[in-house]
Design an enzyme around this catalytic site. Structure first.
Site, PDB file in Angstrom:
ATOM      1  N   LYS A 115      38.155 -45.502 -10.628  1.00  0.00           N
ATOM      2  CA  LYS A 115      39.162 -46.568 -11.073  1.00  0.00           C
ATOM      3  C   LYS A 115      39.422 -47.394 -10.041  1.00  0.00           C
ATOM      4  O   LYS A 115      39.561 -48.742 -10.472  1.00  0.00           O
ATOM      5  CB  LYS A 115      40.511 -46.043 -11.422  1.00  0.00           C
ATOM      6  CG  LYS A 115      40.389 -45.187 -12.667  1.00  0.00           C
ATOM      7  CD  LYS A 115      41.859 -44.810 -13.380  1.00  0.00           C
ATOM      8  CE  LYS A 115      41.759 -44.336 -14.747  1.00  0.00           C
ATOM      9  NZ  LYS A 115      43.057 -43.819 -15.325  1.00  0.00           N
ATOM     10  N   LYS A 197      28.327 -38.407 -23.588  1.00  0.00           N
ATOM     11  CA  LYS A 197      29.520 -38.041 -24.406  1.00  0.00           C
ATOM     12  C   LYS A 197      30.020 -39.041 -25.215  1.00  0.00           C
ATOM     13  O   LYS A 197      30.085 -40.358 -24.629  1.00  0.00           O
ATOM     14  CB  LYS A 197      30.517 -37.412 -23.498  1.00  0.00           C
ATOM     15  CG  LYS A 197      31.453 -36.330 -24.080  1.00  0.00           C
ATOM     16  CD  LYS A 197      32.412 -35.828 -23.102  1.00  0.00           C
ATOM     17  CE  LYS A 197      33.881 -36.239 -23.640  1.00  0.00           C
ATOM     18  NZ  LYS A 197      34.878 -35.568 -22.562  1.00  0.00           N
ATOM     19  N   LYS A 200      35.832 -43.119 -26.007  1.00  0.00           N
ATOM     20  CA  LYS A 200      36.712 -44.078 -26.395  1.00  0.00           C
ATOM     21  C   LYS A 200      36.516 -45.231 -25.536  1.00  0.00           C
ATOM     22  O   LYS A 200      37.003 -46.444 -26.119  1.00  0.00           O
ATOM     23  CB  LYS A 200      38.053 -43.549 -26.612  1.00  0.00           C
ATOM     24  CG  LYS A 200      38.692 -43.023 -25.432  1.00  0.00           C
ATOM     25  CD  LYS A 200      40.118 -42.537 -25.880  1.00  0.00           C
ATOM     26  CE  LYS A 200      40.910 -41.893 -24.622  1.00  0.00           C
ATOM     27  NZ  LYS A 200      42.435 -41.651 -24.757  1.00  0.00           N
TER      28      LYS A 200
END
Ligand code: TRP
Length: 334
Positions: A115, A197, A200
């Site tokens: 991040k 995978k 979102k």
């Protein structure tokens, strides 16, 4: 333990739109857990502000996620569904736990490294101590089990270390949580890159089916799903695209992959894909309708928010007072 049941805690961020993968892989299975566990499912809005958010959007998404939990079948009478920011104990315990967590431990967190690379212009202290807030979430409710994905295992391991460290100094204060390994949901892959995978945060919107996609969009995405040139329908790792479609079909219809393969014996991809689309629509349409219905019932959702925040606060405060006493904060005068 609460009323003789083990405690389960999990949280989801309200950033990004939930996908069919989140539903079939996690949410759908949560519904069955409330018989066995005392469940807390938090919308972790405090975690979300470690990256910049538009306030109105965050508020809206948090409410939608909470509503979606209920629409998906989590009974708010049996499961404590609440906003993290409505229970101040999360922040208070996080502060205390910060003082029992080492910089070196946080420096090793791979999510922090990822991040901070992604948000290089905003490497704030909250991003760094994010796992401590997560530890506070879990330990505040004395959770026994935490259903988490593989990407959160490192944070759960840190939580266990913090709990053990604290217990070693002050006696048995915290339950040391374990990862929940029960019946795992289907692992749904991207429709465009079946080795990845379904996510979102996928940049390619055709790779993911979002829970709020309308039927036409769902059908179009299924029809465009990446397959292969073999032309026969088997359940095999050599055909990851087909395997994923069969997994989706199975999870949506309740059939086993073997039964699904049998059903499509001798048929082509041109028949499988729309059948998968129909199966997905038949699962998501009722969920969407229920979401719409609940969204309009403001008073009901508000009452759930209030009642469950009170319930969460009750258990959180119990742990917090114990911890505050252990570390030497003065007793409150009542
Ligand atoms: N960090 C988790 C995620 O991004 C969300 C989360 C916050 C969580 N607190 C938690 C998950 C406590 C499980 C338990 O997915």
């Amino acid at each position: 333990m609460i009323d003789g049941k083990k405690v389960l805690f999990s949280g989801m961020q309200a950033t990004g739109n939930l996908t069919l993968g989140n539903y079939l892989g996690a949410l759908k299975n949560w519904i069955t857990l409330s018989d066995e566990y005392e469940c807390f499912y938090s919308v972790v809005d405090m975690h979300s502000i470690t990256v910049r958010q538009d306030p109105a959007t965050l508020r809206k998404r948090a409410r939608n996620l909470l509503t979606l939990y209920i629409a998906a079948g989590l009974d708010p009478e049996k499961n404590c569904i609440y906003y993290q920011s409505h229970v101040s104990g999360h922040a208070e315990l996080a502060w205390i736990l910060n003082c029992f967590t080492y910089m070196g431990e946080l420096n090793r967190m791979t999510q922090f490294k990822d991040k901070s690379a992604k948000h290089a212009d905003n490497i704030n202290a909250g991003l760094f101590t994010y796992p401590v807030l997560m530890a506070a979430d879990i330990l505040l409710y004395q959770a026994d089990v935490v259903p988490v994905g593989i990407d959160q295992m490192q944070h759960l391991e840190l939580t266990r270390n913090i709990a053990e460290r604290f217990n070693n100094i002050y006696g048995d204060v915290f339950t040391v949580p374990e990862a929940y390994i029960g019946k795992v949901g289907a692992k749904i892959m991207s429709l465009q890159e079946p080795s990845k995978k379904m996510s979102k945060s996928d940049e390619n919107p055709n790779g993911s089916i979002y829970l709020m996609d309308d039927p036409d969009t769902i059908m179009r995405k299924c029809k465009r799903a990446v397959t292969d040139s073999e032309g026969c329908i088997r359940y095999s790792d050599e055909q990851p695209g087909i395997k994923n479609l069969l997994d989706i079909y199975s999870a949506c219809t309740g059939k086993t992959p073997a039964e699904a393969v049998k059903e499509f014996e001798g048929k082509g991809y041109g028949e499988l894909k729309p059948a998968v689309g129909e199966a997905v629509i038949s699962v998501l349409k009722p969920l969407q309708d229920e979401f719409e219905r609940l969204s309009k019932d403001k008073a009901y959702i508000d009452s759930i928010i209030k009642e469950n925040a009170d319930k969460a606060n009750y258990y959180a405060t119990k742990t917090l007072r114990k911890v505050q006493r252990k570390v030497g904060f003065p007793d409150r005068i009542r």
